[in-house]
Motif scaffolding. Structure first.
Motif, PDB file in Angstrom:
ATOM      1  N   ALA A 138      -3.552  15.198   5.774  1.00 62.18           N
ATOM      2  CA  ALA A 138      -3.903  16.314   6.652  1.00 62.18           C
ATOM      3  C   ALA A 138      -2.607  16.853   7.268  1.00 62.18           C
ATOM      4  O   ALA A 138      -1.662  16.084   7.465  1.00 62.18           O
ATOM      5  CB  ALA A 138      -4.859  15.865   7.750  1.00 62.18           C
ATOM      6  N   PRO A 139      -2.544  18.150   7.563  1.00 63.87           N
ATOM      7  CA  PRO A 139      -3.597  19.148   7.409  1.00 63.87           C
ATOM      8  C   PRO A 139      -3.857  19.592   5.980  1.00 63.87           C
ATOM      9  O   PRO A 139      -4.825  20.284   5.717  1.00 63.87           O
ATOM     10  CB  PRO A 139      -3.078  20.326   8.238  1.00 63.87           C
ATOM     11  N   VAL A 140      -2.982  19.226   5.035  1.00 67.03           N
ATOM     12  CA  VAL A 140      -3.177  19.589   3.642  1.00 67.03           C
ATOM     13  C   VAL A 140      -3.800  18.414   2.901  1.00 67.03           C
ATOM     14  O   VAL A 140      -3.357  17.275   3.054  1.00 67.03           O
ATOM     15  CB  VAL A 140      -1.833  19.982   2.978  1.00 67.03           C
ATOM     16  N   ASP A 141      -4.844  18.677   2.133  1.00 68.62           N
ATOM     17  CA  ASP A 141      -5.509  17.615   1.383  1.00 68.62           C
ATOM     18  C   ASP A 141      -4.530  16.908   0.451  1.00 68.62           C
ATOM     19  O   ASP A 141      -3.684  17.547  -0.183  1.00 68.62           O
ATOM     20  CB  ASP A 141      -6.664  18.188   0.553  1.00 68.62           C
ATOM     21  N   ASP A 142      -4.662  15.594   0.372  1.00 65.40           N
ATOM     22  CA  ASP A 142      -3.832  14.783  -0.506  1.00 65.40           C
ATOM     23  C   ASP A 142      -4.671  13.620  -1.030  1.00 65.40           C
ATOM     24  O   ASP A 142      -4.893  12.649  -0.306  1.00 65.40           O
ATOM     25  CB  ASP A 142      -2.606  14.266   0.247  1.00 65.40           C
ATOM     26  N   PRO A 143      -5.167  13.701  -2.259  1.00 66.44           N
ATOM     27  CA  PRO A 143      -6.001  12.625  -2.803  1.00 66.44           C
ATOM     28  C   PRO A 143      -5.293  11.278  -2.836  1.00 66.44           C
ATOM     29  O   PRO A 143      -5.949  10.230  -2.846  1.00 66.44           O
ATOM     30  CB  PRO A 143      -6.331  13.120  -4.220  1.00 66.44           C
ATOM     31  N   GLU A 144      -3.973  11.290  -2.845  1.00 62.85           N
ATOM     32  CA  GLU A 144      -3.193  10.054  -2.929  1.00 62.85           C
ATOM     33  C   GLU A 144      -2.623   9.676  -1.560  1.00 62.85           C
ATOM     34  O   GLU A 144      -1.553   9.064  -1.469  1.00 62.85           O
ATOM     35  CB  GLU A 144      -2.055  10.223  -3.942  1.00 62.85           C
ATOM     36  N   HIS A 145      -3.325  10.026  -0.478  1.00 62.20           N
ATOM     37  CA  HIS A 145      -2.754   9.806   0.858  1.00 62.20           C
ATOM     38  C   HIS A 145      -2.463   8.334   1.136  1.00 62.20           C
ATOM     39  O   HIS A 145      -1.467   7.991   1.772  1.00 62.20           O
ATOM     40  CB  HIS A 145      -3.659  10.401   1.942  1.00 62.20           C
ATOM     41  N   ALA A 146      -3.296   7.427   0.644  1.00 57.71           N
ATOM     42  CA  ALA A 146      -3.056   5.997   0.888  1.00 57.71           C
ATOM     43  C   ALA A 146      -1.792   5.530   0.167  1.00 57.71           C
ATOM     44  O   ALA A 146      -0.951   4.818   0.741  1.00 57.71           O
ATOM     45  CB  ALA A 146      -4.262   5.184   0.434  1.00 57.71           C
ATOM     46  N   ALA A 147      -1.659   5.926  -1.091  1.00 54.67           N
ATOM     47  CA  ALA A 147      -0.475   5.526  -1.873  1.00 54.67           C
ATOM     48  C   ALA A 147       0.800   6.098  -1.271  1.00 54.67           C
ATOM     49  O   ALA A 147       1.828   5.412  -1.188  1.00 54.67           O
ATOM     50  CB  ALA A 147      -0.627   5.995  -3.321  1.00 54.67           C
ATOM     51  N   HIS A 148       0.744   7.351  -0.839  1.00 55.63           N
ATOM     52  CA  HIS A 148       1.926   7.971  -0.243  1.00 55.63           C
ATOM     53  C   HIS A 148       2.283   7.305   1.092  1.00 55.63           C
ATOM     54  O   HIS A 148       3.464   7.161   1.425  1.00 55.63           O
ATOM     55  CB  HIS A 148       1.696   9.461  -0.057  1.00 55.63           C
ATOM     56  N   ALA A 149       1.280   6.900   1.842  1.00 52.68           N
ATOM     57  CA  ALA A 149       1.537   6.235   3.119  1.00 52.68           C
ATOM     58  C   ALA A 149       2.210   4.885   2.907  1.00 52.68           C
ATOM     59  O   ALA A 149       3.144   4.522   3.638  1.00 52.68           O
ATOM     60  CB  ALA A 149       0.237   6.068   3.893  1.00 52.68           C
ATOM     61  N   VAL A 150       1.737   4.114   1.927  1.00 53.38           N
ATOM     62  CA  VAL A 150       2.335   2.798   1.655  1.00 53.38           C
ATOM     63  C   VAL A 150       3.750   2.952   1.115  1.00 53.38           C
ATOM     64  O   VAL A 150       4.666   2.212   1.517  1.00 53.38           O
ATOM     65  CB  VAL A 150       1.462   1.994   0.681  1.00 53.38           C
ATOM     66  N   ALA A 151       3.942   3.916   0.219  1.00 52.37           N
ATOM     67  CA  ALA A 151       5.299   4.168  -0.280  1.00 52.37           C
ATOM     68  C   ALA A 151       6.222   4.555   0.867  1.00 52.37           C
ATOM     69  O   ALA A 151       7.393   4.129   0.923  1.00 52.37           O
ATOM     70  CB  ALA A 151       5.265   5.272  -1.334  1.00 52.37           C
ATOM     71  N   CYS A 152       5.701   5.332   1.799  1.00 51.82           N
ATOM     72  CA  CYS A 152       6.487   5.728   2.975  1.00 51.82           C
ATOM     73  C   CYS A 152       6.796   4.514   3.838  1.00 51.82           C
ATOM     74  O   CYS A 152       7.920   4.353   4.328  1.00 51.82           O
ATOM     75  CB  CYS A 152       5.734   6.778   3.773  1.00 51.82           C
ATOM     76  N   ALA A 153       5.801   3.640   4.045  1.00 52.12           N
ATOM     77  CA  ALA A 153       6.006   2.446   4.863  1.00 52.12           C
ATOM     78  C   ALA A 153       7.119   1.579   4.293  1.00 52.12           C
ATOM     79  O   ALA A 153       7.983   1.070   5.029  1.00 52.12           O
ATOM     80  CB  ALA A 153       4.712   1.649   4.959  1.00 52.12           C
ATOM     81  N   LEU A 154       7.129   1.399   2.987  1.00 54.39           N
ATOM     82  CA  LEU A 154       8.180   0.604   2.343  1.00 54.39           C
ATOM     83  C   LEU A 154       9.544   1.279   2.497  1.00 54.39           C
ATOM     84  O   LEU A 154      10.554   0.602   2.737  1.00 54.39           O
ATOM     85  CB  LEU A 154       7.848   0.398   0.865  1.00 54.39           C
ATOM     86  N   ALA A 155       9.572   2.600   2.371  1.00 59.22           N
ATOM     87  CA  ALA A 155      10.836   3.329   2.523  1.00 59.22           C
ATOM     88  C   ALA A 155      11.319   3.291   3.971  1.00 59.22           C
ATOM     89  O   ALA A 155      12.525   3.171   4.236  1.00 59.22           O
ATOM     90  CB  ALA A 155      10.661   4.773   2.052  1.00 59.22           C
ATOM     91  N   LEU A 156      10.387   3.388   4.914  1.00 54.62           N
ATOM     92  CA  LEU A 156      10.756   3.280   6.327  1.00 54.62           C
ATOM     93  C   LEU A 156      11.325   1.910   6.638  1.00 54.62           C
ATOM     94  O   LEU A 156      12.305   1.773   7.384  1.00 54.62           O
ATOM     95  CB  LEU A 156       9.528   3.545   7.210  1.00 54.62           C
ATOM     96  N   ASP A 157      10.709   0.886   6.075  1.00 52.60           N
ATOM     97  CA  ASP A 157      11.197  -0.479   6.289  1.00 52.60           C
ATOM     98  C   ASP A 157      12.607  -0.637   5.727  1.00 52.60           C
ATOM     99  O   ASP A 157      13.472  -1.247   6.363  1.00 52.60           O
ATOM    100  CB  ASP A 157      10.243  -1.472   5.625  1.00 52.60           C
ATOM    101  N   GLU A 158      12.832  -0.069   4.554  1.00 55.39           N
ATOM    102  CA  GLU A 158      14.163  -0.142   3.948  1.00 55.39           C
ATOM    103  C   GLU A 158      15.201   0.569   4.809  1.00 55.39           C
ATOM    104  O   GLU A 158      16.297   0.045   5.048  1.00 55.39           O
ATOM    105  CB  GLU A 158      14.134   0.473   2.549  1.00 55.39           C
ATOM    106  N   PHE A 159      14.844   1.767   5.291  1.00 57.89           N
ATOM    107  CA  PHE A 159      15.774   2.491   6.169  1.00 57.89           C
ATOM    108  C   PHE A 159      16.034   1.697   7.444  1.00 57.89           C
ATOM    109  O   PHE A 159      17.190   1.551   7.879  1.00 57.89           O
ATOM    110  CB  PHE A 159      15.224   3.866   6.533  1.00 57.89           C
ATOM    111  N   ALA A 160      14.968   1.209   8.072  1.00 54.05           N
ATOM    112  CA  ALA A 160      15.099   0.513   9.363  1.00 54.05           C
ATOM    113  C   ALA A 160      15.938  -0.754   9.214  1.00 54.05           C
ATOM    114  O   ALA A 160      16.754  -1.074  10.087  1.00 54.05           O
ATOM    115  CB  ALA A 160      13.725   0.181   9.921  1.00 54.05           C
ATOM    116  N   GLN A 161      15.741  -1.477   8.112  1.00 53.81           N
ATOM    117  CA  GLN A 161      16.536  -2.684   7.891  1.00 53.81           C
ATOM    118  C   GLN A 161      18.012  -2.347   7.694  1.00 53.81           C
ATOM    119  O   GLN A 161      18.893  -3.041   8.213  1.00 53.81           O
ATOM    120  CB  GLN A 161      16.001  -3.425   6.662  1.00 53.81           C
ATOM    121  N   GLY A 162      18.267  -1.275   6.953  1.00 53.90           N
ATOM    122  CA  GLY A 162      19.656  -0.849   6.762  1.00 53.90           C
ATOM    123  C   GLY A 162      20.290  -0.385   8.059  1.00 53.90           C
ATOM    124  O   GLY A 162      21.467  -0.670   8.341  1.00 53.90           O
ATOM    125  N   PHE A 163      19.519   0.339   8.865  1.00 46.92           N
ATOM    126  CA  PHE A 163      20.023   0.824  10.158  1.00 46.92           C
ATOM    127  C   PHE A 163      20.288  -0.341  11.097  1.00 46.92           C
ATOM    128  O   PHE A 163      21.290  -0.363  11.829  1.00 46.92           O
ATOM    129  CB  PHE A 163      18.996   1.780  10.765  1.00 46.92           C
TER     130      PHE A 163
END
Length: 418
Positions: free
Chosen positions: A233-258
């Motif tokens: 949301a606000p734009v429909d995304d059928p893969e919202h769960a997959a994109h959220a998990v991929a984002c979580a992993l990328a955020l974790d990688e950034f945060a660990q590096g920082f």
């Protein structure tokens, strides 16, 4: 209101007198303002002293600098003034050259003042339209810049095409919600210089939001160091769960590096904890026309926040619900347990998402085997987790389950966390 200002450029003294006489009433009544120059060079000097000129009415054939050269110089200036050229009747070559170089219109000599009146009116009308379009464009660009602080580039583009999508309304829909929080940041704030805290927080939030936007997430709120995000949301995304998990992993990688980057400077920064949950919520722009707050309300949102907090108890950095795992084909992760979160009456089955590369490791396979024993309340679970800890002493989830087993607990039901 400032009247339109016209700069007349011509080397014939009689023309200045004629035009002054023709427009004297309009000048006297404040409907028009006239300035004069004797050639192209003089015109540039007048423009430098009077930058707010609307129309340049210029002869083509003049000494020192002719009208075509002046036209070229005007095109290099950052101004929206319009140029009307004056040329002898039949001098079509020069008129064509002037139009090709950006002149808006032309009149011929000897000047017919009715024709000049119509040309000036038409030019001013065009200039006003041009300015209105530029204002609208600037407002649209400002709106785009504002949206880009909250939404990913794809969402901004969609909302720019459909402004009604962000009107003050809400709708119930299924989406995935992601919450982050930076552990122990308050203590760092209290013990550090304000300039350092601003530097750290700005760099941290910039990296986090860039990562979120690159995965299609929408930032609902930033509260201190905590970020609330929505996918789907606000734009429909059928893969919202997959994109959220991929984002979580990328955020974790950034945060660990920082975190490591700051540690090299002697600054201890806590872990970033992340909770992810999919579910039904009311999502929309709340606050009306005077205040923009795109957010979501519902149990699914609250659960994501609780899962973020649950990491603190179980030792993980990312905790996702079963609803997220079920929304992803071939979800990669390992089970955490059935968490009874604060404020909820039913337990939530949770997982720690992992990259595909980590899922196929012996460590994860052995963990899953030990977890099956745990879930079955098999006494061998304690021995299996103890053996795992000997091999992976820095794995907090293994240590958490072994601690429970040593305390006499059994099974995968974990009481009151988050």
């Amino acid at each position: 209101m400032t009247p339109p200002r016209i700069l007349v450029v011509d080397d014939e003294p009689d023309l200045e007198a004629l035009i002054s006489q023709k427009f004297r009433r309009r000048v006297r009544e404040g409907e028009l303002d006239l300035l004069f120059a004797h050639d192209g060079k003089h015109a540039l000097e007048v423009l430098e002293e009077n930058p707010k000129i609307d129309i340049v009415l210029s002869d083509i054939n003049m000494p020192r600098m002719d009208g075509l050269t002046l036209l070229d110089r005007l095109s290099e200036m950052e101004t929206d003034l319009q140029t009307v050229m004056v040329s002898a009747y039949g001098d079509m070559n020069n008129i064509r050259a002037a139009m090709n170089r950006g002149a808006f219109d032309f009149v011929t000599k000897p000047i017919e003042f009715e024709d000049l009146d119509r040309t000036i009116a038409k030019t001013l009308e065009h200039l006003e339209l041009l300015r209105q379009l530029r204002t609208a464009r600037d407002k649209a660009e400002q709106a785009r810049l504002t949206l880009s602080r909250y939404f990913s580039p794809t969402v901004v583009e969609t909302l720019s095409r459909d402004p009604e999508a962000i009107e003050a309304k809400g709708e119930r829909r299924v989406a995935t919600f992601l919450f982050t929080d930076l552990a122990d940041f308050t203590q760092l704030v209290e013990s550090s210089d304000s300039d350092l805290i601003v530097e750290i927080l700005n760099e941290y939030l910039d990296g986090m939001t860039r990562t979120i936007f690159s995965h299609g997430g929408t930032v609902m709120k930033i509260i201190g160091d905590a970020i609330q995000v929505i996918f789907g949301a606000p734009v429909d995304d059928p893969e919202h769960a997959a994109h959220a998990v991929a984002c979580a992993l990328a955020l974790d990688e950034f945060a660990q590096g920082f975190q490591k980057k700051l540690l090299d400077r002697g600054i201890a920064l806590g872990d970033t904890r992340i909770g992810v949950n999919s579910g039904d919520a009311i999502i929309g722009n709340f606050g009306g026309k005077s205040y923009f707050d795109y957010t979501a309300y519902g149990d699914a949102v609250n659960t994501a926040a609780r899962l973020e907090q649950a990491n603190k108890t179980i030792g993980t950095r990312i905790c996702t619900s079963e609803s997220v795992a079920k929304g992803i084909d071939n979800f990669s992760g390992r089970p955490i347990g059935r968490l009874l979160l604060k404020g909820k009456t039913q337990a939530v089955t949770c997982y720690e998402p992992l990259s595909e590369a980590l899922v196929d490791t012996d460590q994860v396979r052995d963990y899953k085997a030990a977890y099956e024993l745990l879930e079955a309340s098999d006494p061998k679970a304690r021995q299996s987790f103890a053996a795992l800890l000997a091999e992976c002493e820095d794995d907090p989830l293994i240590l958490f389950h072994l601690g429970r087993l040593l305390a006499g607990e059994t099974g995968a039901d974990i009481e009151a966390v988050g």
